[in-house]
Design a protein around this motif. Structure first.
Motif, short mmCIF file in Angstrom:
data_model
loop_
_atom_site.label_atom_id
_atom_site.label_comp_id
_atom_site.label_asym_id
_atom_site.label_seq_id
_atom_site.Cartn_x
_atom_site.Cartn_y
_atom_site.Cartn_z
N LYS A 120 -3.51 93.95 38.47
CA LYS A 120 -2.57 93.37 37.50
C LYS A 120 -1.56 92.43 38.14
O LYS A 120 -1.03 91.55 37.46
CB LYS A 120 -1.86 94.47 36.73
CG LYS A 120 -0.91 95.30 37.60
CD LYS A 120 -0.28 96.42 36.83
CE LYS A 120 0.66 97.21 37.73
NZ LYS A 120 1.27 98.31 37.06
N LYS A 121 -1.30 92.57 39.43
CA LYS A 121 -0.34 91.69 40.11
C LYS A 121 -1.00 90.42 40.63
O LYS A 121 -0.33 89.57 41.19
CB LYS A 121 0.32 92.43 41.28
CG LYS A 121 1.21 93.57 40.83
CD LYS A 121 1.87 94.24 42.01
CE LYS A 121 2.77 95.37 41.56
NZ LYS A 121 3.44 96.01 42.69
N LYS A 122 -2.33 90.28 40.44
CA LYS A 122 -3.05 89.10 40.93
C LYS A 122 -3.63 88.25 39.82
O LYS A 122 -3.53 87.04 39.85
CB LYS A 122 -4.17 89.54 41.86
CG LYS A 122 -3.70 90.24 43.12
CD LYS A 122 -4.86 90.51 44.03
CE LYS A 122 -5.13 91.99 44.05
NZ LYS A 122 -6.28 92.38 44.82
N PHE A 123 -4.25 88.89 38.84
CA PHE A 123 -4.92 88.13 37.77
C PHE A 123 -5.31 89.05 36.62
O PHE A 123 -5.23 90.27 36.72
CB PHE A 123 -6.17 87.42 38.30
CG PHE A 123 -7.01 88.25 39.22
CD1 PHE A 123 -7.83 89.25 38.74
CD2 PHE A 123 -6.97 88.03 40.59
CE1 PHE A 123 -8.59 90.02 39.59
CE2 PHE A 123 -7.75 88.80 41.45
CZ PHE A 123 -8.56 89.80 40.94
N CYS A 124 -5.73 88.41 35.53
CA CYS A 124 -6.35 89.12 34.42
C CYS A 124 -7.66 88.42 34.11
O CYS A 124 -7.92 87.31 34.59
CB CYS A 124 -5.44 89.17 33.19
SG CYS A 124 -5.24 87.61 32.32
N HIS A 125 -8.50 89.08 33.32
CA HIS A 125 -9.79 88.53 32.92
C HIS A 125 -9.89 88.51 31.41
O HIS A 125 -9.28 89.34 30.74
CB HIS A 125 -10.94 89.41 33.43
CG HIS A 125 -11.04 89.49 34.90
ND1 HIS A 125 -10.54 90.55 35.61
CD2 HIS A 125 -11.57 88.65 35.81
CE1 HIS A 125 -10.76 90.36 36.90
NE2 HIS A 125 -11.39 89.22 37.04
N THR A 126 -10.68 87.58 30.90
CA THR A 126 -11.10 87.67 29.51
C THR A 126 -12.62 87.75 29.50
O THR A 126 -13.30 87.12 30.30
CB THR A 126 -10.64 86.47 28.65
OG1 THR A 126 -11.17 85.26 29.18
CG2 THR A 126 -9.13 86.40 28.57
N ILE A 127 -13.10 88.57 28.60
CA ILE A 127 -14.53 88.74 28.40
C ILE A 127 -14.79 88.50 26.93
O ILE A 127 -14.17 89.15 26.07
CB ILE A 127 -14.99 90.15 28.82
CG1 ILE A 127 -14.69 90.36 30.29
CG2 ILE A 127 -16.46 90.35 28.51
CD1 ILE A 127 -14.82 91.78 30.77
N CYS A 128 -15.66 87.54 26.63
CA CYS A 128 -15.97 87.23 25.24
C CYS A 128 -16.60 88.45 24.57
O CYS A 128 -17.44 89.12 25.16
CB CYS A 128 -16.94 86.06 25.14
SG CYS A 128 -16.20 84.49 25.57
N LEU A 129 -16.18 88.71 23.36
CA LEU A 129 -16.72 89.82 22.61
C LEU A 129 -18.24 89.67 22.45
O LEU A 129 -18.99 90.64 22.56
CB LEU A 129 -16.04 89.94 21.25
CG LEU A 129 -16.32 91.18 20.43
CD1 LEU A 129 -15.98 92.44 21.20
CD2 LEU A 129 -15.56 91.12 19.12
N SER A 130 -18.70 88.44 22.25
CA SER A 130 -20.15 88.21 22.09
C SER A 130 -20.89 88.56 23.39
O SER A 130 -22.01 89.07 23.33
CB SER A 130 -20.43 86.76 21.69
OG SER A 130 -19.93 85.86 22.66
N ASP A 131 -20.28 88.34 24.54
CA ASP A 131 -20.91 88.71 25.81
C ASP A 131 -20.96 90.23 25.98
O ASP A 131 -21.94 90.78 26.48
CB ASP A 131 -20.18 88.08 27.00
CG ASP A 131 -20.34 86.57 27.06
OD1 ASP A 131 -21.30 86.04 26.45
OD2 ASP A 131 -19.51 85.91 27.70
#
Length: 163
Positions: A120-131
């Motif tokens: 959490k102190k470096k980055f976040c991710h997003t993952i498409c719901l369709s994926d």
């Protein structure tokens, strides 16, 4: 025409489905013989957003009282698409400190925003719901019928190939 924003109940149900789904996939992977070698090696597309440069060294960082203020911590203008192992993606859901949804302009859930307690102190991710749905579809249809194993140098069984 704008669709009504999803209710908290619907978002809670979706979070539950995603968490239990990815936890179940991780358990299948840990069993070593329950998924094909192809799915054991599967890579998933995620978008990574760095922590904002102005808080990288000194903070404040996401914590129990502010983790919902995502724009304050992550630079959503600097996302990069990366491929990560399916096991990594499963762990992002299981160990998520940040778990939120990204809605499209029509108010529909488009992506899941995740950051583990360790990252959490470096980055976040997003993952498409369709994926995520595609991963569930692929794993749900995976029934290996041929597993080849051998003993490693310690005498333990090791899966060589599973189809």
């Amino acid at each position: 025409m704008k669709v009504q924003d999803p209710s908290d109940d619907h978002l809670g149900e979706l979070e539950h489905v995603l968490m239990t789904g990815f936890f179940s996939i991780r358990k299948l992977m840990e069993a070593r013989t329950k998924l094909s070698s192809t799915n054991m090696k599967r890579r998933c597309k995620v978008r990574r957003y760095p922590i904002r440069s102005e808080i990288k060294e000194t903070g404040p960082f996401p914590d129990l009282m502010n983790y919902h203020q995502l724009d304050k911590f992550y630079d959503f203008s600097k996302g990069s698409i990366i491929a990560k192992d399916l096991s990594y993606v499963c762990n992002q859901f299981i160990h998520s400190f940040v778990f939120s949804f990204m809605l499209n302009e029509r108010g529909q859930v488009e992506s899941v925003i995740l950051s583990s307690d360790k990252e959490k102190k470096k980055f976040c991710h997003t993952i498409c719901l369709s994926d995520a749905i595609e991963v569930f579809r692929l794993i749900g249809a995976d029934y290996p019928s041929d597993v080849r194993m051998r003993r490693n140098e310690n005498g333990e069984w090791q899966v060589v190939n599973s189809q």
